[in-house]
Design an enzyme around this catalytic site. Sequence first.
Site, PDB file in Angstrom:
ATOM      1  N   ARG A   1      61.058  10.071  20.793  1.00 23.74           N
ATOM      2  CA  ARG A   1      60.233   9.994  22.006  1.00 23.74           C
ATOM      3  C   ARG A   1      59.371   8.723  21.979  1.00 23.74           C
ATOM      4  NH1 ARG A   1      54.528   9.623  23.501  1.00 23.74           N
ATOM      5  NH2 ARG A   1      54.235  10.749  25.442  1.00 23.74           N
TER       6      ARG A   1
ATOM      7  N   THR B   1      45.745   5.959  29.322  1.00 26.86           N
ATOM      8  CA  THR B   1      45.789   6.793  28.128  1.00 26.86           C
ATOM      9  C   THR B   1      46.067   8.224  28.590  1.00 26.86           C
ATOM     10  OG1 THR B   1      44.510   7.527  26.197  1.00 26.86           O
ATOM     11  CG2 THR B   1      43.262   7.141  28.204  1.00 26.86           C
TER      12      THR B   1
HETATM   13  N1  GLY Z   1      49.537   7.771  25.844  1.00 26.71           N
HETATM   14  C1  GLY Z   1      50.186   7.855  24.625  1.00 26.71           C
HETATM   15  C2  GLY Z   1      51.446   8.569  24.655  1.00 26.71           C
HETATM   16  O1  GLY Z   1      51.660   9.447  25.495  1.00 26.71           O
HETATM   17  O2  GLY Z   1      52.270   8.286  23.819  1.00 26.71           O
END
Ligand code: GLY
Length: 327
Positions: free
Chosen positions: A215, A238
């Site tokens: 992922r 974020t």
């Molecule tokens: N915002 C960090 C992630 O979902 O990987």
Amino acid sequence: MRTRRQFNKLLSLLLSIPIVVDQCSDEKPKVDNLNFQSQNIVLSTWNNENANKIALDILQSNNAELLTAIEKAVNSVELNPDDMSVGYGGRPDRDGHVTLDACIMDHLGNAGSVTFLENYVEAVSVARRVLENTPHVMLSGIGAEQFADSEGFAKKDLFTAESRKQFKEWRINSEYKPQINIEQHDTIGLLAMNRDGNLSGACSTSGVAYKMRGRVGDSPIIGSGLYVDNEYGCATATGLGELVMESCSSFLAVELMRQGMSPMEACKECVQRIIKKKGALDAQVGILALNKSGEFGAYSIQKGFTYVLTSDSEVIKGEASSYYNKS
Ligand code: GLY
């Protein structure tokens, strides 16, 4: 091979003692349209005041360079074992591998990125080398590792005793449940403007805890976790990367500023677009934006998204206004 970016030459030596201002979440954002034009400005997600200070100190020093300021600031978070969402000590995927994502973008529109990087901690530095020393924007997985090795980066076990312990505990139930505002330090997204008015930024993360192997989130994706357009502004995101990637939130925020929105309006519109598409959400996304005039904005889906702005004259520690107002 790409040409090395030019160094900024005209930074002033003037230093001033920052005033610390605390701001709380409020319906009407107090921070919108504060103007820090002609100052060094560093704006970052969560509670990364120390990182901002590192960047500001570099920006204020003689011949300092914007990308170096940003890189060193983000390195300080990557190397901090107590931050369990970035770099060393970052929580692993569900198979027990710590994989890092990072990117960096300069005022000329050059970008470098690494995804699914294992065994090297300074992910943002490797991303910078991709920008400077390759004809590419993004390197991934084994290729990113090989490149880091060829650039002389040292291998490192990214587990700490604490992250190993937490992983063992997690495996008892193995429930994948991303936490909102987890420990208030998901991804570091850091935006900066120097006194010449040039903008740059970077992102670094170990991604969502206990993700599937392979992922990759929003943080290394130019336009999702970060976007810089030196003509209008820059933005970073974020929170749950999947939501950000499906909306290209950072690019969208910058484009909305291009169309005349303030940074605050742009961040709010980005969050509203996510809600409009997805409906009610039990997940967090926080967006920060900074425009060419030194105005900034912050907005999130849920309460609790904090940020720090550090300029030559002030430190503002704030909590973003949010779509939902429940704690
Ligand atoms: N915002 C960090 C992630 O979902 O990987």
